[in-house]
Design a protein around this motif. Structure first.
Motif, PDB file in Angstrom:
ATOM      1  N   ARG A 161     -20.581   6.163 -12.512  1.00 34.44           N
ATOM      2  CA  ARG A 161     -20.372   7.505 -11.971  1.00 34.44           C
ATOM      3  C   ARG A 161     -19.754   7.377 -10.575  1.00 34.44           C
ATOM      4  N   ALA A 162     -18.766   8.212 -10.323  1.00 34.76           N
ATOM      5  CA  ALA A 162     -18.121   8.219  -9.007  1.00 34.76           C
ATOM      6  C   ALA A 162     -19.138   8.603  -7.946  1.00 34.76           C
ATOM      7  N   GLY A 163     -18.979   8.026  -6.768  1.00 33.60           N
ATOM      8  CA  GLY A 163     -19.912   8.329  -5.701  1.00 33.60           C
ATOM      9  C   GLY A 163     -19.265   8.340  -4.333  1.00 33.60           C
ATOM     10  N   ASN A 164     -19.830   9.129  -3.469  1.00 28.29           N
ATOM     11  CA  ASN A 164     -19.582   9.124  -2.027  1.00 28.29           C
ATOM     12  C   ASN A 164     -20.670   9.980  -1.403  1.00 28.29           C
ATOM     13  N   LEU A 165     -20.614  10.176  -0.113  1.00 28.78           N
ATOM     14  CA  LEU A 165     -21.700  10.869   0.587  1.00 28.78           C
ATOM     15  C   LEU A 165     -21.898  12.307   0.115  1.00 28.78           C
ATOM     16  N   SER A 166     -20.859  12.947  -0.414  1.00 31.90           N
ATOM     17  CA  SER A 166     -20.982  14.349  -0.830  1.00 31.90           C
ATOM     18  C   SER A 166     -21.508  14.504  -2.263  1.00 31.90           C
ATOM     19  N   TYR A 167     -21.616  13.420  -3.028  1.00 32.92           N
ATOM     20  CA  TYR A 167     -22.125  13.492  -4.402  1.00 32.92           C
ATOM     21  C   TYR A 167     -23.636  13.290  -4.406  1.00 32.92           C
ATOM     22  N   THR A 168     -24.317  13.902  -5.367  1.00 33.73           N
ATOM     23  CA  THR A 168     -25.741  13.613  -5.545  1.00 33.73           C
ATOM     24  C   THR A 168     -25.877  12.294  -6.292  1.00 33.73           C
ATOM     25  N   VAL A 169     -26.943  11.589  -6.020  1.00 33.74           N
ATOM     26  CA  VAL A 169     -27.183  10.302  -6.671  1.00 33.74           C
ATOM     27  C   VAL A 169     -27.771  10.560  -8.051  1.00 33.74           C
TER      28      VAL A 169
END
Length: 181
Positions: free
Chosen positions: A29-37
């Motif tokens: 799953r794509a991730g960065n600070l604005s995405y929920t884990v």
């Protein structure tokens, strides 16, 4: 017709000039600070500051490399055989219903069954997940079996280390399932 054939040949050359590729066997799953884990993100250890780290991967230059992701800061730390860096864009490994992800002790580049790869390098070499206890944390590193045979770990300003004894991330089927690699 000649122009079309030339275009196809040029595209073919570009595709094979950079052989790095992402792992497509597992779910990412794509991730960065604005995405929920994602709830089913795979825990990989903890860093020297006490943050949990998650199993991630990054695209760096022409390599797809394992990364340890600190979701609180939105940072993915990764290692190459000669350097260490961080990125703010990454993918997180998430658990599937039919797979258990476990850390297994290994050493000296031994190939464990079910080894999980992040992807490949520009030299078309698989990059695997490893971890070791280092610098007051349990840190995820990079394992390149065909060239290095050690777990490569560096954390921030501390020196690059190569461990010949480490743990590797392995995917095991739940129940009677079979995984294909």
């Amino acid at each position: 017709m000649y122009k079309v054939a030339s275009l196809v040949l040029a595209l073919f050359a570009v595709v094979y000039a950079v052989p790095s590729a992402y792992d497509t066997v597992h779910v990412w799953r794509a991730g960065n600070l604005s995405y929920t884990v994602p709830e089913n993100a795979i825990l990989g250890g903890f860093d020297p500051y006490g943050y949990n780290t998650y199993v991630g991967r990054v695209k760096y230059v022409n390599d797809v490399l394992p990364a340890r992701v600190v979701v609180e800061t939105g940072t993915a730390y990764f290692n190459t055989p000669t350097a260490s860096s961080k990125l703010l864009v990454y993918d997180l490994l998430v658990a599937e219903r039919n797979v258990n992800y476990v850390w297994v002790r290994s050493f000296d580049g031994f190939f464990e069954k079910g080894l999980v790869a992040a992807g490949t390098t520009s030299k078309n070499e698989l990059s695997f997940f490893c971890r070791a206890r280092a610098d007051a944390g349990y840190l995820i590193g990079t394992l390149l079996l065909s060239s290095q045979k050690t777990c490569i770990i560096k954390h921030e300003s501390l020196s690059l280390r190569k461990f010949d004894k480490y743990e590797v991330l392995v995917a095991q089927p739940k129940g009677n399932g079979t995984l294909y690699y």
